[in-house]
Every structure is written in C-alpha cells, then in structure tokens.
Design a protein around this motif. Structure first.
Motif, PDB file in Angstrom:
ATOM      1  N   LEU A   1       0.837  -1.197   0.000  1.00  0.00           N
ATOM      2  CA  LEU A   1       0.000   0.000   0.000  1.00  0.00           C
ATOM      3  C   LEU A   1       0.871   1.246   0.000  1.00  0.00           C
ATOM      4  CD1 LEU A   1      -2.817  -0.703   2.624  1.00  0.00           C
ATOM      5  CD2 LEU A   1      -2.906  -1.019   0.163  1.00  0.00           C
ATOM      6  N   GLU A   2       0.460   2.229  -0.782  1.00  0.00           N
ATOM      7  CA  GLU A   2       1.057   3.561  -0.707  1.00  0.00           C
ATOM      8  C   GLU A   2      -0.059   4.529  -0.324  1.00  0.00           C
ATOM      9  OE1 GLU A   2       4.106   5.424  -3.570  1.00  0.00           O
ATOM     10  OE2 GLU A   2       2.217   6.417  -4.086  1.00  0.00           O
ATOM     11  N   LEU A   3       0.025   5.055   0.870  1.00  0.00           N
ATOM     12  CA  LEU A   3      -1.016   5.930   1.410  1.00  0.00           C
ATOM     13  C   LEU A   3      -0.523   7.361   1.461  1.00  0.00           C
ATOM     14  CD1 LEU A   3      -1.980   3.678   4.468  1.00  0.00           C
ATOM     15  CD2 LEU A   3      -2.979   3.633   2.173  1.00  0.00           C
ATOM     16  N   LYS A   4      -1.466   8.290   1.372  1.00  0.00           N
ATOM     17  CA  LYS A   4      -1.149   9.711   1.509  1.00  0.00           C
ATOM     18  C   LYS A   4      -1.775  10.218   2.804  1.00  0.00           C
ATOM     19  CE  LYS A   4      -0.717  10.709  -3.430  1.00  0.00           C
ATOM     20  NZ  LYS A   4      -1.188  11.544  -4.570  1.00  0.00           N
TER      21      LYS A   4
ATOM     22  N   ALA B   1       2.949   0.512   3.361  1.00  0.00           N
ATOM     23  CA  ALA B   1       2.565  -0.554   4.288  1.00  0.00           C
ATOM     24  C   ALA B   1       2.583  -1.904   3.592  1.00  0.00           C
ATOM     25  CB  ALA B   1       1.171  -0.282   4.867  1.00  0.00           C
ATOM     26  N   HIS B   2       3.143  -2.928   4.273  1.00  0.00           N
ATOM     27  CA  HIS B   2       3.147  -4.294   3.773  1.00  0.00           C
ATOM     28  C   HIS B   2       1.769  -4.913   3.948  1.00  0.00           C
ATOM     29  CE1 HIS B   2       7.294  -4.798   2.702  1.00  0.00           C
ATOM     30  NE2 HIS B   2       7.739  -4.530   3.918  1.00  0.00           N
ATOM     31  N   LEU B   3       1.326  -5.663   2.951  1.00  0.00           N
ATOM     32  CA  LEU B   3       0.049  -6.364   3.032  1.00  0.00           C
ATOM     33  C   LEU B   3       0.229  -7.677   3.778  1.00  0.00           C
ATOM     34  CD1 LEU B   3      -1.022  -5.874  -0.688  1.00  0.00           C
ATOM     35  CD2 LEU B   3      -1.812  -4.559   1.268  1.00  0.00           C
ATOM     36  N   HIS B   4      -0.720  -8.008   4.657  1.00  0.00           N
ATOM     37  CA  HIS B   4      -0.666  -9.294   5.345  1.00  0.00           C
ATOM     38  C   HIS B   4      -1.073 -10.422   4.411  1.00  0.00           C
ATOM     39  CE1 HIS B   4      -0.869  -7.605   9.731  1.00  0.00           C
ATOM     40  NE2 HIS B   4       0.166  -7.174   9.043  1.00  0.00           N
ATOM     41  N   LYS B   5      -2.197 -10.245   3.731  1.00  0.00           N
ATOM     42  CA  LYS B   5      -2.683 -11.231   2.765  1.00  0.00           C
ATOM     43  C   LYS B   5      -3.257 -10.482   1.567  1.00  0.00           C
ATOM     44  CE  LYS B   5      -3.883 -14.801   6.156  1.00  0.00           C
ATOM     45  NZ  LYS B   5      -4.999 -15.625   6.713  1.00  0.00           N
ATOM     46  N   PRO B   6      -2.441 -10.232   0.545  1.00  0.00           N
ATOM     47  CA  PRO B   6      -2.938  -9.474  -0.619  1.00  0.00           C
ATOM     48  C   PRO B   6      -3.999 -10.268  -1.381  1.00  0.00           C
ATOM     49  CG  PRO B   6      -0.733 -10.329  -1.026  1.00  0.00           C
ATOM     50  CD  PRO B   6      -1.035 -10.620   0.398  1.00  0.00           C
ATOM     51  N   SER B   7      -5.256 -10.007  -1.086  1.00  0.00           N
ATOM     52  CA  SER B   7      -6.352 -10.752  -1.686  1.00  0.00           C
ATOM     53  C   SER B   7      -7.150  -9.855  -2.637  1.00  0.00           C
ATOM     54  CB  SER B   7      -7.277 -11.298  -0.586  1.00  0.00           C
ATOM     55  OG  SER B   7      -8.403 -11.936  -1.143  1.00  0.00           O
ATOM     56  N   GLY B   8      -7.204 -10.255  -3.903  1.00  0.00           N
ATOM     57  CA  GLY B   8      -8.031  -9.555  -4.877  1.00  0.00           C
ATOM     58  C   GLY B   8      -7.582  -8.151  -5.217  1.00  0.00           C
ATOM     59  N   MET B   9      -6.298  -7.840  -5.020  1.00  0.00           N
ATOM     60  CA  MET B   9      -5.810  -6.498  -5.298  1.00  0.00           C
ATOM     61  C   MET B   9      -5.044  -6.460  -6.610  1.00  0.00           C
ATOM     62  SD  MET B   9      -4.535  -4.938  -1.687  1.00  0.00           S
ATOM     63  CE  MET B   9      -4.321  -3.354  -2.490  1.00  0.00           C
ATOM     64  N   LEU B  10      -5.136  -5.306  -7.273  1.00  0.00           N
ATOM     65  CA  LEU B  10      -4.400  -5.074  -8.501  1.00  0.00           C
ATOM     66  C   LEU B  10      -3.566  -3.802  -8.356  1.00  0.00           C
ATOM     67  CD1 LEU B  10      -7.217  -5.813 -11.111  1.00  0.00           C
ATOM     68  CD2 LEU B  10      -5.335  -7.322 -10.459  1.00  0.00           C
ATOM     69  N   PRO B  11      -2.406  -3.735  -9.009  1.00  0.00           N
ATOM     70  CA  PRO B  11      -1.588  -2.521  -8.928  1.00  0.00           C
ATOM     71  C   PRO B  11      -2.351  -1.303  -9.417  1.00  0.00           C
ATOM     72  CG  PRO B  11      -0.343  -4.334  -9.891  1.00  0.00           C
ATOM     73  CD  PRO B  11      -1.762  -4.804  -9.793  1.00  0.00           C
ATOM     74  N   GLY B  12      -2.229  -0.204  -8.678  1.00  0.00           N
ATOM     75  CA  GLY B  12      -2.876   1.039  -9.079  1.00  0.00           C
ATOM     76  C   GLY B  12      -4.270   1.232  -8.528  1.00  0.00           C
ATOM     77  N   GLN B  13      -4.824   0.232  -7.833  1.00  0.00           N
ATOM     78  CA  GLN B  13      -6.164   0.380  -7.277  1.00  0.00           C
ATOM     79  C   GLN B  13      -6.166   1.355  -6.102  1.00  0.00           C
ATOM     80  OE1 GLN B  13      -7.374  -3.770  -6.510  1.00  0.00           O
ATOM     81  NE2 GLN B  13      -9.182  -3.340  -7.752  1.00  0.00           N
ATOM     82  N   TYR B  14      -7.289   2.058  -5.930  1.00  0.00           N
ATOM     83  CA  TYR B  14      -7.463   2.942  -4.792  1.00  0.00           C
ATOM     84  C   TYR B  14      -8.039   2.152  -3.617  1.00  0.00           C
ATOM     85  CZ  TYR B  14      -6.582   7.031  -7.697  1.00  0.00           C
ATOM     86  OH  TYR B  14      -5.983   7.962  -8.512  1.00  0.00           O
ATOM     87  N   VAL B  15      -7.635   2.515  -2.407  1.00  0.00           N
ATOM     88  CA  VAL B  15      -8.167   1.882  -1.202  1.00  0.00           C
ATOM     89  C   VAL B  15      -8.600   2.965  -0.217  1.00  0.00           C
ATOM     90  CG1 VAL B  15      -6.664  -0.133  -1.462  1.00  0.00           C
ATOM     91  CG2 VAL B  15      -5.923   1.765  -0.011  1.00  0.00           C
ATOM     92  N   ALA B  16      -9.526   2.601   0.665  1.00  0.00           N
ATOM     93  CA  ALA B  16      -9.909   3.463   1.784  1.00  0.00           C
ATOM     94  C   ALA B  16      -9.278   2.850   3.025  1.00  0.00           C
ATOM     95  CB  ALA B  16     -11.432   3.521   1.910  1.00  0.00           C
ATOM     96  N   ALA B  17      -8.354   3.557   3.657  1.00  0.00           N
ATOM     97  CA  ALA B  17      -7.546   2.972   4.727  1.00  0.00           C
ATOM     98  C   ALA B  17      -7.605   3.804   5.999  1.00  0.00           C
ATOM     99  CB  ALA B  17      -6.090   2.815   4.276  1.00  0.00           C
ATOM    100  N   HIS B  18      -7.402   3.111   7.127  1.00  0.00           N
ATOM    101  CA  HIS B  18      -7.292   3.747   8.439  1.00  0.00           C
ATOM    102  C   HIS B  18      -6.031   3.219   9.113  1.00  0.00           C
ATOM    103  CE1 HIS B  18     -11.460   5.220   8.221  1.00  0.00           C
ATOM    104  NE2 HIS B  18     -11.755   4.039   7.729  1.00  0.00           N
TER     105      HIS B  18
END
Length: 203
Positions: A48-51, A101-118
């Motif tokens: 993850l790359e978060l801002k 951030a390192h992913l614990h279990k990268p499930s169903g993710m694709l490069p460049g996708q947006y995420v909502a994170a806390h």
C-alpha cells in the motif's frame, strides 16, 4: 533479396516474473532498442502507498496496523497491512506525506487500485456504537441495554451518554452512568424502543 537475418518472431524474456499490465506495440511495428514494448508487474512486491495529511503524520510510525477496504470490490471485510516506511518529504500541493505498508494477505488487489484505509495510531480507546443505536438529545444522548427477559418479553434500560465524533457510521460514546463491560447494548432499533417508552409514559 531478403536478408537471411530476419525472422517472423522473436522470443522476449523478462528478468522478473509477473503479469503483463500493458502492451505498447502492434504486430509488424518497427521498434527501436530504447522503446518500451511490454510492461510487466511483479505482484510479489505489492504494497500500500497511502497519503497522510500533514497534521496527522506526527502520529504515524513504523509497525502500526492499517485496516483498509477496496471500494466497489464487493468485499465488505477489511484487510490488514503494517506500516514499514514513513516518508520524509511533503507533497507541497496536497500537503501530504507518503506512507508505505506491507500487506498481510494481498487478496483480490491489482496494482494502481485505490483503497480506503485507516492507520491505527496509539490513541485512547473509546466505546463506539452504530449511530442508529444512539438517541440524540442535545448535549446528553441515550442508549439502550438489554436487562433480561420477563414474562412479557425482554426488558431494556436506558442509559445517559455523551457522544463524540462519528466515523463510518459509528459514534464514540462516554457513559454518564455506571455501565459494566458485560452489558448487552442495543445496536439497532433504539428509536423504536424510545417510541415504545414514550408511548408507555403517555398511557
């Protein structure tokens, strides 16, 4: 005369394993040595790359837990990651800092996708309830707790609370009366219970 060095196809190899993200050429097209032909993505290094806004970055540090969702993915359950790098430079336009951030279990993710994170910082712990479980009544609000079952059905008690900020449909509560941790709080239907209580008082 056709040169003997020309061949109808050439095998291309890549130094990494992964998935083809894009192809920049067409069959029969002339290419130069410096041209990019195919973009290959190695998903083993996906993270993850978060801002993070400037005002919040002081509370972010390596090792903190990150909960995130992929919007419109159809997966309601949050996934987990862990902060491994906090950037040291600001984006002057957005006033944000990049956090990785390192992913614990990268499930169903694709490069460049947006995420909502806390990012879970070392803040104080608060009790929370869904907003529909809280009766807003000015400075003092109310919640309901199930007290047990009687001859005519379940019995409920109303407790006074002070509410705090709401986020993602949940609101923080501070009980103004003694409220043991084992109390069974009502999570929905509070307005129905309030209406029944008011009806009983009127009668």
């Amino acid at each position: 005369m056709r040169p003997s060095s020309l061949t109808p196809s050439v095998a291309l190899t890549t130094p990494i394993s992964g998935y083809v993200k894009s192809v920049s050429i067409n069959p029969g097209q002339f290419v130069n040595p410096q041209d990019v032909l195919v973009e290959v993505v190695d998903r083993t290094g996906l993270h993850l790359e978060l801002k993070v806004f400037e005002k919040d970055i002081a509370r972010v540090q390596k090792g903190q837990r990150v909960l995130f969702k992929i919007p419109n993915s159809g997966v309601a359950q949050e996934q987990e990651a862990e902060v491994f790098l906090v950037g040291q430079a600001f984006d002057d336009d957005a006033r944000t800092v990049r956090v990785h951030a390192h992913l614990h279990k990268p499930s169903g993710m694709l490069p460049g996708q947006y995420v909502a994170a806390h990012i879970q910082t070392a803040g104080a712990r608060h009790r929370t309830l869904p907003e529909e479980a809280v009766i807003q009544a000015g400075e003092v609000s109310y919640i309901f707790a199930r007290q047990g079952r009687g001859a005519s059905g379940y019995r409920f008690r109303r407790y006074k609370v002070q509410t705090g900020p709401a986020q993602d449909g949940d609101v923080t509560i501070t009980p103004l009366e003694a409220l043991p941790d084992t109390t069974q709080l009502v999570r929905r239907g509070a307005y129905f219970l309030e209406a029944e209580l008011s009806k009983g008082q009127d009668e």
